[in-house]
Design a protein around this motif. Structure first.
Motif, short mmCIF file in Angstrom:
data_model
loop_
_atom_site.label_atom_id
_atom_site.label_comp_id
_atom_site.label_asym_id
_atom_site.label_seq_id
_atom_site.Cartn_x
_atom_site.Cartn_y
_atom_site.Cartn_z
N SER A 130 47.94 46.88 55.26
CA SER A 130 48.12 46.74 56.71
C SER A 130 46.81 46.47 57.42
CB SER A 130 48.74 48.01 57.28
OG SER A 130 48.58 48.05 58.68
N PRO A 131 46.81 45.56 58.39
CA PRO A 131 45.58 45.31 59.16
C PRO A 131 45.19 46.49 60.04
CG PRO A 131 47.42 44.11 60.14
CD PRO A 131 47.92 44.71 58.85
N TYR A 132 46.12 47.43 60.21
CA TYR A 132 45.84 48.57 61.07
C TYR A 132 45.30 49.77 60.30
CZ TYR A 132 48.79 45.50 63.77
OH TYR A 132 49.32 44.38 64.36
N ALA A 133 45.25 49.67 58.97
CA ALA A 133 44.69 50.76 58.16
C ALA A 133 43.16 50.67 58.18
CB ALA A 133 45.22 50.66 56.73
N ALA A 178 40.62 35.06 59.41
CA ALA A 178 40.01 33.84 59.96
C ALA A 178 41.09 32.88 60.46
CB ALA A 178 39.14 33.17 58.90
N LEU A 179 42.23 32.87 59.79
CA LEU A 179 43.31 31.96 60.22
C LEU A 179 43.93 32.43 61.53
CD1 LEU A 179 44.89 31.20 56.75
CD2 LEU A 179 43.66 29.59 58.24
N GLY A 180 43.64 33.66 61.90
CA GLY A 180 44.06 34.13 63.23
C GLY A 180 43.41 33.31 64.33
N GLN A 181 42.32 32.65 63.98
CA GLN A 181 41.60 31.83 64.98
C GLN A 181 41.68 30.33 64.66
OE1 GLN A 181 40.31 33.31 67.65
NE2 GLN A 181 41.07 35.26 66.81
N ALA A 182 42.59 29.94 63.80
CA ALA A 182 42.60 28.55 63.34
C ALA A 182 43.15 27.58 64.39
CB ALA A 182 43.41 28.42 62.05
N ILE A 223 47.42 37.84 60.21
CA ILE A 223 47.19 36.61 60.99
C ILE A 223 47.58 36.84 62.45
CG2 ILE A 223 47.77 34.16 61.17
CD1 ILE A 223 48.53 34.26 58.16
N LEU A 224 48.74 37.41 62.66
CA LEU A 224 49.20 37.66 64.03
C LEU A 224 48.22 38.52 64.80
CD1 LEU A 224 51.90 36.52 62.88
CD2 LEU A 224 53.09 38.38 64.03
N SER A 225 47.79 39.61 64.15
CA SER A 225 46.96 40.57 64.87
C SER A 225 45.55 40.03 65.13
CB SER A 225 46.88 41.89 64.10
OG SER A 225 46.20 41.70 62.87
N HIS A 226 45.22 38.92 64.48
CA HIS A 226 43.92 38.31 64.75
C HIS A 226 44.05 37.07 65.63
CE1 HIS A 226 42.59 41.18 61.77
NE2 HIS A 226 41.36 40.95 62.18
N GLY A 227 45.21 36.93 66.27
CA GLY A 227 45.27 35.95 67.35
C GLY A 227 46.18 34.76 67.19
N ASN A 228 46.80 34.61 66.04
CA ASN A 228 47.64 33.43 65.83
C ASN A 228 49.10 33.85 65.67
OD1 ASN A 228 48.85 31.06 65.01
ND2 ASN A 228 47.23 30.52 63.55
N PRO A 229 49.94 33.56 66.67
CA PRO A 229 51.34 34.00 66.59
C PRO A 229 52.22 33.08 65.75
CG PRO A 229 50.96 32.87 68.66
CD PRO A 229 49.64 32.86 67.93
N ASP A 230 51.68 31.97 65.29
CA ASP A 230 52.51 30.93 64.67
C ASP A 230 52.45 30.99 63.15
OD1 ASP A 230 53.25 30.09 67.17
OD2 ASP A 230 51.70 28.54 67.30
N VAL A 231 53.22 31.87 62.59
CA VAL A 231 53.24 32.04 61.14
C VAL A 231 54.65 31.77 60.62
CG1 VAL A 231 52.89 33.64 59.21
CG2 VAL A 231 51.38 33.73 61.21
#
Lengths: 281, 281, 281, 281
Positions: free
Chosen positions: C67-70, D128-132, D156-164
């Motif tokens: 999890s990214p939250y861990a 990093a793909l959260g910012q792609a 990916i979502l939690s780093h800024g990219n909602p499109d997965v």
């Protein structure tokens, strides 16, 4: 004798009762509870599923249970219930055989004998079923390869019984979100490797009722010749596998929803109006 | 009756012949071919392994084969060979039982009856073995959980036979470099979960003779109560599982090499000088 | 350049610090917590394990978490802790590298860089580690074949770094009684297929501390060149993998108990009296 | 920010180009070769598949290969080919990203970036793909649980990219008749656990072209939002995965055959007449 692995130029069609065949253009839907619990339970199941309609009933009376202390099934009493309900609703029944000593009795009551996953390589049972005089529903073992599955069928065929229906029901894997992993790649492969009919049991494969419908559709879309699905008048009260049984209402709805999928791949799920013999019954 | 899952404060020790027990400080090494092929083959095996020494012989006479067209074993003729060689060399024998109908015959000839992986959940066979009057060697199914394995033993125990030896023999996995994956974590777990003896079959686990010795050592180091290992006078000519059988010379050498490993974990592999009954024979 | 799959006539011995080598007659035992939590934690670990002694310390500062939250690890602060404790106790340290951007920093603090299971086929990371200038501890992927494992090592070797230690740490399977299944057959196979050292991580393999000791013994008996084991001053308070960590006392006891097993297979676990450099330190 | 595991009352629809969306009523079919080999190859693919039509093209230019000595892809030259063909045929393209260092370049050429199975838990790449700035096609790891798969998306979502977009592509199992086992139970589960679109790659799942069509139908029947399928002008000459690629003719035929299956479950595969922008192109 045809071998199981003959390439399926010619599809074997197996007659399991006067009006039900497996392996032709018409798909077969088999419904019913994991375990036969009582006459009233089975009567509810049969009368409800007749309106779907399903083509056959399932219900266990000799139950393979992990623990020796778990309920082992109603035995002959259960067979009598199955036979009465079967006759009353003109629905053939399939039930599991676990031992050579049960074959004769079960064959006297049921239309098709099921070999469960745990017994897929119980070779002496398979050999004896070569002389059972009834069609066999052979379930794939939990970790059986496609080759081993076909060879298990070959044991039955080579001992005299050409009527074997194969059933994919999920294999063991690492994720326990679903009970097992439904291996539809094996179904697609089997349809190319053998002339025997292949049906799918999505209930045991996923083990969660809310996932049964999409997998039932998938099975038909990939070429299965039918389905065997667990359902129960009160799923949460089922004595076994309660988590995976559909309600009878959901089962009827599912059969309805499967019809267009069957047609999309050139197959058909019989409806009441083209089953005059059932209406007449 | 003791349950299989009773915590193992008290280790069950099972007597399989006058001079051989499984489950005590002394480890048991069982050797022999996959299949009994002839008297001269078994005589070579027994006379060679007596110098190791091994404590028991194995050899299949009813063979579970994937294909119905493969050699199914010598049957009663094989049992007679086993019994003669056993008597001549004072070595108890274990052989596989595949069907209820074979129990009485096999029990008349053999000292321990093996249930193969494919039959681990053949519940009717397990129940019948509760009345066999001989110790049972129960092999783990190819995809059986530890819980299911113990419950399979429970079927035998609860039907009257307290003498069950568990055998880990590899589980199915994704890499086919080895035939199966030997699950020594299960062996360590079983030693904590049950009072029953646990032995290991490294031959079927890896399926390559050059990997048998290191896994045999590992099994003993992790606490197994013994080993069952395939060996053959001419491995490459074995009628079954030729790829995994050790030569008799390699088998004798292996037993020799296992002794210090056993001692390192507080166990013992009997040698000739502390087996006077064998020397006398 | 040696290929990973060269047959191991010549065993590669990898120097990870002045006084510690992996791959020779002496086995290497690496101990420490899953995660570096604080200076006092690591100081306790190191001072306690020095009396075992272990040959190296482990501890994660960049943590691969589902999890990214861990908690993702202490990062550079953790590296500084590792380096200080390492110097004070003359114990080399290994820690995980998860990204190319971390290589230079980690290589400045640690003696060996670990590639975790999830990154076994992160090929760009592997290529970059070819230039890391430090030995690499490459863990087998959760579903990687032996061939894929060796080819992952080959990525590092072929990009310039000959110092790769392979680590078997359990593969995924169907039974969740143990976290994973330790595949010692793969260890035995690798010892025959490659000249690279092979060590075993029993902690991640089983995931239960009470099963670590028997599997550690088994790993050594089957030919592993060392072990990496999780331990913690207060296992139940570990921020990660609490269920599998040994107490420091149990870890010291385990090293003691492993010594005769190593000797039984012709290897040696260094003791304080034959490690003068550690006593002098 | 939406979490991946929010229950999917509201289905996320992801726009991958002006005229192509994933996750709505319209299914998306993505076709193309495993590897971009040349401009003429990709031109043949695109012009042929435009008549199916497919909605997007696939083609690898950075290739994750088990061996470091295997062809690693055309790199930027391949990206330029993809971009030209994409523009000429008004077909968005998806291609794999293996390293953070490639993100910016690939994002300049492609419409969607694929994370391969081996990198599903390459957490630094995911972050990093959260910012792609481009949609991500995230393939399930070969032994990843559903929970781990969703948590990888969460990185990916939690780093800024909602499109997965999630992609099931088969998991490892014990039978090597098919390359992997397509886990449609996971697809059905994901459709209930997440609002993110879920597509299926039947080509990598089975690894045999003759099994792709039935599994493609099954995937759609069970609720997948689309498919990604390998095809090649001359499958047997493909530089990688030759055994599983469809011919272009078979691919066009398959899309045609999928349409009624999609309609049977209330979805739609766009045809030329309802894609005016493609006809105009």
């Amino acid at each position: 004798m045809l071998h199981a692995q003959t390439e399926p130029d010619q599809q074997t069609v197996i007659q399991i009762s006067d009006n039900v065949k497996i392996g032709g253009k018409d798909l077969v839907i088999i419904g019913g509870p994991c375990t036969v619990e009582s006459m009233s339970q089975m009567e509810q199941v049969a009368s409800h599923l007749s309106i779907a309609p399903v083509q056959a009933l399932r219900g266990g009376v000799y139950k393979p249970r992990t623990s020796p202390y778990a309920f082992q099934g109603l035995g002959v009493e259960g067979l009598e219930i199955l036979a009465k309900v079967s006759q009353r609703h003109n629905l053939p029944v399939v039930t599991e055989v676990m031992a050579i000593s049960q074959i004769e009795t079960i064959a006297a009551y049921a239309d098709m004998l099921q070999v469960g996953s745990r017994n897929m390589q119980n070779f002496d049972l398979l050999k004896a079923l070569g002389q059972a005089g009834k069609p066999i529903l052979l379930k794939r073992g939990l970790a059986a390869t496609i080759e081993e599955f076909l060879m298990a069928a070959e044991y039955i065929l080579s001992h005299g019984n050409p009527d074997v229906v194969l059933c994919e029901r999920g294999i063991r894997s690492f994720d326990n979100y679903t009970r097992n992993v439904l291996d539809l790649g094996a179904v697609a492969a089997l349809k190319q490797l053998t002339h025997l009919p292949v049906i799918v049991d999505p209930s045991h494969a996923v083990g969660k009722r809310e996932l049964v419908a999409p997998l039932a559709k998938a099975a038909i879309a990939c070429g299965a010749d039918g389905l065997i699905i667990e359902c129960h008048p009160e799923p949460e009260k089922s004595v076994s596998d309660a988590r995976q049984a559909l309600s009878l209402e959901d089962m009827v709805q599912l059969v309805h929803n499967l019809r267009p999928v069957a047609e999309a791949v050139g197959r058909r799920i019989p409806s009441l109006k083209n089953q005059p013999q059932l209406i007449a019954a």
